[in-house]
Design a protein around this motif. Sequence first.
Motif, PDB file in Angstrom:
ATOM      1  N   LEU A 216       0.822  -1.208   0.000  1.00 34.51           N
ATOM      2  CA  LEU A 216       0.000   0.000   0.000  1.00 34.51           C
ATOM      3  C   LEU A 216       0.855   1.258   0.000  1.00 34.51           C
ATOM      4  O   LEU A 216       0.569   2.235  -0.703  1.00 34.51           O
ATOM      5  CB  LEU A 216      -0.935  -0.013   1.205  1.00 34.51           C
ATOM      6  CG  LEU A 216      -1.763   1.250   1.454  1.00 34.51           C
ATOM      7  CD1 LEU A 216      -2.752   1.480   0.313  1.00 34.51           C
ATOM      8  CD2 LEU A 216      -2.492   1.164   2.791  1.00 34.51           C
ATOM      9  N   LEU A 217       1.928   1.258   0.771  1.00 34.55           N
ATOM     10  CA  LEU A 217       2.753   2.452   0.927  1.00 34.55           C
ATOM     11  C   LEU A 217       3.780   2.610  -0.184  1.00 34.55           C
ATOM     12  O   LEU A 217       4.242   3.727  -0.450  1.00 34.55           O
ATOM     13  CB  LEU A 217       3.480   2.414   2.283  1.00 34.55           C
ATOM     14  CG  LEU A 217       2.587   2.377   3.527  1.00 34.55           C
ATOM     15  CD1 LEU A 217       3.441   2.209   4.778  1.00 34.55           C
ATOM     16  CD2 LEU A 217       1.728   3.633   3.626  1.00 34.55           C
ATOM     17  N   LEU A 218       4.143   1.531  -0.842  1.00 29.38           N
ATOM     18  CA  LEU A 218       5.266   1.557  -1.786  1.00 29.38           C
ATOM     19  C   LEU A 218       5.104   2.563  -2.923  1.00 29.38           C
ATOM     20  O   LEU A 218       6.014   3.372  -3.167  1.00 29.38           O
ATOM     21  CB  LEU A 218       5.488   0.138  -2.338  1.00 29.38           C
ATOM     22  CG  LEU A 218       6.679  -0.044  -3.276  1.00 29.38           C
ATOM     23  CD1 LEU A 218       7.973   0.303  -2.544  1.00 29.38           C
ATOM     24  CD2 LEU A 218       6.739  -1.471  -3.797  1.00 29.38           C
ATOM     25  N   VAL A 239      -6.092   6.592  -6.729  1.00 33.69           N
ATOM     26  CA  VAL A 239      -6.243   5.344  -7.473  1.00 33.69           C
ATOM     27  C   VAL A 239      -5.440   4.222  -6.827  1.00 33.69           C
ATOM     28  O   VAL A 239      -5.905   3.086  -6.708  1.00 33.69           O
ATOM     29  CB  VAL A 239      -5.808   5.553  -8.941  1.00 33.69           C
ATOM     30  CG1 VAL A 239      -5.756   4.228  -9.688  1.00 33.69           C
ATOM     31  CG2 VAL A 239      -6.751   6.518  -9.638  1.00 33.69           C
ATOM     32  N   PHE A 240      -4.241   4.533  -6.378  1.00 33.94           N
ATOM     33  CA  PHE A 240      -3.382   3.518  -5.785  1.00 33.94           C
ATOM     34  C   PHE A 240      -3.659   3.315  -4.290  1.00 33.94           C
ATOM     35  O   PHE A 240      -2.930   2.578  -3.632  1.00 33.94           O
ATOM     36  CB  PHE A 240      -1.911   3.900  -5.985  1.00 33.94           C
ATOM     37  CG  PHE A 240      -1.419   3.666  -7.379  1.00 33.94           C
ATOM     38  CD1 PHE A 240      -0.888   2.449  -7.747  1.00 33.94           C
ATOM     39  CD2 PHE A 240      -1.521   4.660  -8.339  1.00 33.94           C
ATOM     40  CE1 PHE A 240      -0.443   2.223  -9.040  1.00 33.94           C
ATOM     41  CE2 PHE A 240      -1.095   4.452  -9.634  1.00 33.94           C
ATOM     42  CZ  PHE A 240      -0.551   3.227  -9.986  1.00 33.94           C
ATOM     43  N   SER A 241      -4.677   3.966  -3.772  1.00 34.19           N
ATOM     44  CA  SER A 241      -5.043   3.780  -2.361  1.00 34.19           C
ATOM     45  C   SER A 241      -6.146   2.750  -2.174  1.00 34.19           C
ATOM     46  O   SER A 241      -6.611   2.545  -1.054  1.00 34.19           O
ATOM     47  CB  SER A 241      -5.484   5.119  -1.746  1.00 34.19           C
ATOM     48  OG  SER A 241      -4.420   6.039  -1.734  1.00 34.19           O
ATOM     49  N   VAL A 242      -6.576   2.113  -3.259  1.00 35.84           N
ATOM     50  CA  VAL A 242      -7.593   1.063  -3.137  1.00 35.84           C
ATOM     51  C   VAL A 242      -7.077  -0.089  -2.282  1.00 35.84           C
ATOM     52  O   VAL A 242      -7.854  -0.843  -1.678  1.00 35.84           O
ATOM     53  CB  VAL A 242      -8.012   0.570  -4.537  1.00 35.84           C
ATOM     54  CG1 VAL A 242      -9.095  -0.490  -4.451  1.00 35.84           C
ATOM     55  CG2 VAL A 242      -8.503   1.740  -5.371  1.00 35.84           C
ATOM     56  N   GLY A 243      -5.763  -0.221  -2.193  1.00 36.53           N
ATOM     57  CA  GLY A 243      -5.179  -1.280  -1.377  1.00 36.53           C
ATOM     58  C   GLY A 243      -5.518  -1.176   0.097  1.00 36.53           C
ATOM     59  O   GLY A 243      -5.277  -2.136   0.848  1.00 36.53           O
ATOM     60  N   VAL A 244      -6.063  -0.037   0.523  1.00 38.68           N
ATOM     61  CA  VAL A 244      -6.506   0.084   1.917  1.00 38.68           C
ATOM     62  C   VAL A 244      -7.553  -0.988   2.226  1.00 38.68           C
ATOM     63  O   VAL A 244      -7.554  -1.593   3.310  1.00 38.68           O
ATOM     64  CB  VAL A 244      -7.070   1.493   2.177  1.00 38.68           C
ATOM     65  CG1 VAL A 244      -7.702   1.572   3.557  1.00 38.68           C
ATOM     66  CG2 VAL A 244      -5.973   2.536   2.047  1.00 38.68           C
ATOM     67  N   VAL A 245      -8.444  -1.235   1.270  1.00 45.92           N
ATOM     68  CA  VAL A 245      -9.481  -2.248   1.483  1.00 45.92           C
ATOM     69  C   VAL A 245      -8.861  -3.632   1.613  1.00 45.92           C
ATOM     70  O   VAL A 245      -9.297  -4.456   2.420  1.00 45.92           O
ATOM     71  CB  VAL A 245     -10.502  -2.214   0.327  1.00 45.92           C
ATOM     72  CG1 VAL A 245     -11.683  -3.118   0.625  1.00 45.92           C
ATOM     73  CG2 VAL A 245     -10.972  -0.798   0.066  1.00 45.92           C
ATOM     74  N   THR A 246      -7.829  -3.901   0.818  1.00 45.14           N
ATOM     75  CA  THR A 246      -7.131  -5.183   0.937  1.00 45.14           C
ATOM     76  C   THR A 246      -6.504  -5.341   2.312  1.00 45.14           C
ATOM     77  O   THR A 246      -6.546  -6.429   2.910  1.00 45.14           O
ATOM     78  CB  THR A 246      -6.049  -5.284  -0.151  1.00 45.14           C
ATOM     79  OG1 THR A 246      -6.643  -5.082  -1.427  1.00 45.14           O
ATOM     80  CG2 THR A 246      -5.382  -6.652  -0.124  1.00 45.14           C
ATOM     81  N   CYS A 247      -5.929  -4.268   2.839  1.00 37.08           N
ATOM     82  CA  CYS A 247      -5.333  -4.330   4.176  1.00 37.08           C
ATOM     83  C   CYS A 247      -6.400  -4.582   5.243  1.00 37.08           C
ATOM     84  O   CYS A 247      -6.153  -5.307   6.209  1.00 37.08           O
ATOM     85  CB  CYS A 247      -4.579  -3.039   4.467  1.00 37.08           C
ATOM     86  SG  CYS A 247      -3.129  -2.771   3.411  1.00 37.08           S
ATOM     87  N   VAL A 248      -7.575  -3.986   5.077  1.00 38.04           N
ATOM     88  CA  VAL A 248      -8.670  -4.227   6.024  1.00 38.04           C
ATOM     89  C   VAL A 248      -9.064  -5.698   6.007  1.00 38.04           C
ATOM     90  O   VAL A 248      -9.279  -6.319   7.055  1.00 38.04           O
ATOM     91  CB  VAL A 248      -9.870  -3.325   5.686  1.00 38.04           C
ATOM     92  CG1 VAL A 248     -11.086  -3.711   6.523  1.00 38.04           C
ATOM     93  CG2 VAL A 248      -9.517  -1.859   5.915  1.00 38.04           C
ATOM     94  N   CYS A 249      -9.167  -6.277   4.815  1.00 42.29           N
ATOM     95  CA  CYS A 249      -9.525  -7.697   4.712  1.00 42.29           C
ATOM     96  C   CYS A 249      -8.420  -8.583   5.295  1.00 42.29           C
ATOM     97  O   CYS A 249      -8.709  -9.607   5.929  1.00 42.29           O
ATOM     98  CB  CYS A 249      -9.793  -8.068   3.263  1.00 42.29           C
ATOM     99  SG  CYS A 249     -11.220  -7.234   2.536  1.00 42.29           S
ATOM    100  N   ALA A 250      -7.163  -8.213   5.065  1.00 43.23           N
ATOM    101  CA  ALA A 250      -6.063  -8.979   5.646  1.00 43.23           C
ATOM    102  C   ALA A 250      -6.092  -8.900   7.174  1.00 43.23           C
ATOM    103  O   ALA A 250      -5.817  -9.890   7.869  1.00 43.23           O
ATOM    104  CB  ALA A 250      -4.731  -8.465   5.113  1.00 43.23           C
ATOM    105  N   ALA A 251      -6.452  -7.721   7.707  1.00 39.96           N
ATOM    106  CA  ALA A 251      -6.597  -7.593   9.163  1.00 39.96           C
ATOM    107  C   ALA A 251      -7.754  -8.451   9.665  1.00 39.96           C
ATOM    108  O   ALA A 251      -7.675  -9.055  10.750  1.00 39.96           O
ATOM    109  CB  ALA A 251      -6.814  -6.131   9.536  1.00 39.96           C
ATOM    110  N   GLY A 252      -8.852  -8.523   8.880  1.00 33.62           N
ATOM    111  CA  GLY A 252      -9.960  -9.406   9.258  1.00 33.62           C
ATOM    112  C   GLY A 252      -9.546 -10.865   9.310  1.00 33.62           C
ATOM    113  O   GLY A 252     -10.004 -11.622  10.172  1.00 33.62           O
ATOM    114  N   ARG A 253      -8.667 -11.265   8.406  1.00 30.91           N
ATOM    115  CA  ARG A 253      -8.166 -12.645   8.440  1.00 30.91           C
ATOM    116  C   ARG A 253      -7.308 -12.898   9.685  1.00 30.91           C
ATOM    117  O   ARG A 253      -7.337 -13.990  10.252  1.00 30.91           O
ATOM    118  CB  ARG A 253      -7.345 -12.936   7.190  1.00 30.91           C
ATOM    119  CG  ARG A 253      -8.157 -13.028   5.910  1.00 30.91           C
ATOM    120  CD  ARG A 253      -7.339 -13.606   4.793  1.00 30.91           C
ATOM    121  NE  ARG A 253      -7.076 -15.018   5.028  1.00 30.91           N
ATOM    122  CZ  ARG A 253      -6.090 -15.705   4.457  1.00 30.91           C
ATOM    123  NH1 ARG A 253      -5.228 -15.085   3.669  1.00 30.91           N
ATOM    124  NH2 ARG A 253      -5.933 -16.986   4.701  1.00 30.91           N
TER     125      ARG A 253
END
Length: 397
Positions: A216-218, A239-253
Amino acid sequence: MGSDGPFTTAQLELIRSQPALAAPPGVIANFDSPSNNNKLAIAVIAVCMTLTALCAFVRAFTRIHHLKRMRLEDSIGLVALPFFVAGTWILGTIPQNSGLFVHQWDIRVKDLETFIYDYVRITILYCVALMLTKASILVEWVHLFVPVSRTPFYWICHGMIWSNCCLYVTTIITINLTCRPRDRIWQRYLPGACIDIDAFNLFITAFHLVFDLLMLLLPHRVIWKLSLSTQQKVGISTVFSVGVVTCVCAAGRVVSAVMMKASSDATYAYSRHLLWGLAEITTAELVFCVPAIPLMLRHPNVLHRIRAFVQSRMPTRQSRENISPLHSQHDAQPEVSGREDPMYKYPWTDGNRDVNLAEFQLGRSRESHTSNHLEVRPKKYQGGILRTTEIDITHDY
């Protein structure tokens, strides 16, 4: 009497017909119609499949129709799709068997076997899909942000690509070698030994979360060093901040892995873990495909033509100076010569409609028969749109 491994057939049938877990005090097991959340799970599966299909279509459309080329990251992303579809298909069959979000004491041992077996297959397929999807994202970032020389960003991306592949390959191997013999993964009554797979899941999901945060930060470090305006930087960064949602899902896992470790109700805890995994891979597909959406919207397409058609039907704002000559001399034939006449300026507007140009003819000026300049004599100006002009401006950095 025949036998099946260390158990006779009768012993095996007796074991498989027993409750998969002892019910808590005061709770009566319900094997016929246990409580579940199958409807919620099916809705989540349908939404994730639809989003992924739309994202894949947008990505393919922009590459084939607009750019007319496929690159390495497109091929890698294309290979990831069948693994995602296969894993989601298996996940969609679980409600027809044991069910999702069903308590383990409400199912029998044979149903638990089917659930764990499907869980292992889905996890392996999702690991392959996530490995390929994240690799394609990083390869694309190399193409976007490292056009010429091999900068530190180039080496960081390649290091993350190989780390990502090693991480998921290790996960797949560990899942397949959780127990000895392997069948004991879903048939726990067989003699053998197993590692603490719940502790491994907790470790590996936490590692995935850290990896997703780095991804996300790269790109933002590079984006804010580009020679662009602040508004452009904000737009690209969004546009490149959509990865925030992926991080939320990874935190849910990670949270679901903690619950798996703390709970003995495997079917309920594993159901939560599977849906968070589905959400994570769906959002990873969004990260991969979302940069193609601005490209699709920037080129002429069906949506753009519909928008232009609607705009052409909207009333235009005209000044009193431009309208009054037309109304005061309604039947007059305005003359347009090589010199610009301020009395006859037409309010040219943008739209998307056809004009019959055969009504416009060339003739000589009535004031001067000796001059050779030409004039345009419109039949009668009705205030409509005369011509549509569309300009696309593209900046490459």
